[in-house]
Scaffold this active site. Sequence first.
Site, PDB file in Angstrom:
ATOM      1  N   HIS A 183      46.211  37.099  40.795  1.00 57.19           N
ATOM      2  CA  HIS A 183      47.166  39.045  41.105  1.00 57.19           C
ATOM      3  C   HIS A 183      48.142  38.077  42.288  1.00 57.19           C
ATOM      4  O   HIS A 183      47.697  37.843  43.419  1.00 57.19           O
ATOM      5  CB  HIS A 183      46.191  39.669  41.521  1.00 57.19           C
ATOM      6  CG  HIS A 183      47.406  41.135  40.796  1.00 57.19           C
ATOM      7  ND1 HIS A 183      47.891  41.428  40.337  1.00 57.19           N
ATOM      8  CD2 HIS A 183      47.544  42.310  41.873  1.00 57.19           C
ATOM      9  CE1 HIS A 183      48.107  42.696  39.779  1.00 57.19           C
ATOM     10  NE2 HIS A 183      47.906  42.682  41.503  1.00 57.19           N
ATOM     11  N   HIS A 233      52.740  46.823  43.935  1.00 60.93           N
ATOM     12  CA  HIS A 233      51.912  46.234  43.058  1.00 60.93           C
ATOM     13  C   HIS A 233      52.256  46.711  41.278  1.00 60.93           C
ATOM     14  O   HIS A 233      52.662  47.504  41.128  1.00 60.93           O
ATOM     15  CB  HIS A 233      50.639  45.487  43.516  1.00 60.93           C
ATOM     16  CG  HIS A 233      49.785  46.165  43.285  1.00 60.93           C
ATOM     17  ND1 HIS A 233      48.895  45.704  42.619  1.00 60.93           N
ATOM     18  CD2 HIS A 233      49.710  46.982  43.073  1.00 60.93           C
ATOM     19  CE1 HIS A 233      47.297  47.220  42.454  1.00 60.93           C
ATOM     20  NE2 HIS A 233      48.361  47.943  42.475  1.00 60.93           N
ATOM     21  N   CYS A 268      52.834  41.497  37.442  1.00 60.40           N
ATOM     22  CA  CYS A 268      52.719  41.322  39.140  1.00 60.40           C
ATOM     23  C   CYS A 268      53.537  39.970  39.785  1.00 60.40           C
ATOM     24  O   CYS A 268      54.557  41.066  40.908  1.00 60.40           O
ATOM     25  CB  CYS A 268      51.223  40.929  39.514  1.00 60.40           C
ATOM     26  SG  CYS A 268      51.030  39.615  39.105  1.00 60.40           S
TER      27      CYS A 268
END
Length: 353
Positions: free
Chosen positions: A313, A325, A265
């Site tokens: 994240h 993402h 990510c």
Amino acid sequence: MERRNVGRGAAVVCAAVVLCATGALAGPVPAAYADPAPAGTRDLEEVRKKIDGLYRRAERATDAYNAAKEQVERQQKDIVKLAKNIVSTQHERKELRRRAGSLASAQYRGGGLPAEAKLMLDKDPEGFLDHATLARKGQHAVRGVLARLARTESDLQGYAEDATARWEKLEKERKKKAAAKKDIERKIDAAERIESRLKAAEKARLKKLEEDRARQAQTKWLDSGILADIGGTASAAGKRAISYATEQIGKDYVWGAEGPDTFDCSGLTMRAWESAGHPIPRTSQEQWRQLPHIDIEDMRPGDLIIYHEDASHVGMYLGDGAIVHAPRPGRQVTLAGAGSMRILGVVRPDAKR
């Protein structure tokens, strides 16, 4: 995987806007979700939670791994710089010792008489002055060389102690890095083993459960009316970052990967903003700590949304309630609803400081 061109990236962003406007990413939950759960769904939900928990913990460990990796790289550079200083100082010490030896030899050749005695024996006034001047210069030179030699010896001792401490610290960081890597591999392997035991139909239902949960969270977020307050326009750099990030759609998530073929990510967001001319920290936690924070109402496309209470994240906001993402192992870079996960906050890589 073949890289998409910029036009493709722009088209994907437009598609995200259309999806959000039509409700594909953010629309109300269909009535079917209110139907009684089919047999086995509750057990599968428990499986989903377990897999999600393992991947979340792996993501946290990935941040620890990347942080340790950066520390190792910085310390290696510091040690190389220190080694160069040691070599340079050793050369200086060798030269100073040579000069000190030459001065000692000169004194020996002069009979070893103190400079004051030579002055007393010189009856020529001009010679006396010459000797006095030379004596002062000689004494000053000797004191200077010896003082520099002492400082050099002290510097070398300090460098040696510093080098020892740095090597010990480097070894600790290497061990931390190795331990974090093993921790990640264990958690990812455990999640993959659980998923591998599912039948094809169960895997499809598991993916649908994930999508349903994300859709419900997105709907709740949109129902708050938040989009009415978000109307920022992407900066020129933000547009370049978005173009890069959306070109990566479809590429696999791999932990610790920074592209160009696979990403995690924060590897995706780092490379996207690097391509836009704004280098940012490697991990989502460091992106949260170091980049300027923005109120969510002031969010604009290109900003980074940090998720979960531990900042484990990150995704890039595209506008109209959508993000791009890299979700987790076993998934690909994709579009999602900005509110599909718990939002910790928003950061802006190109904010003026």
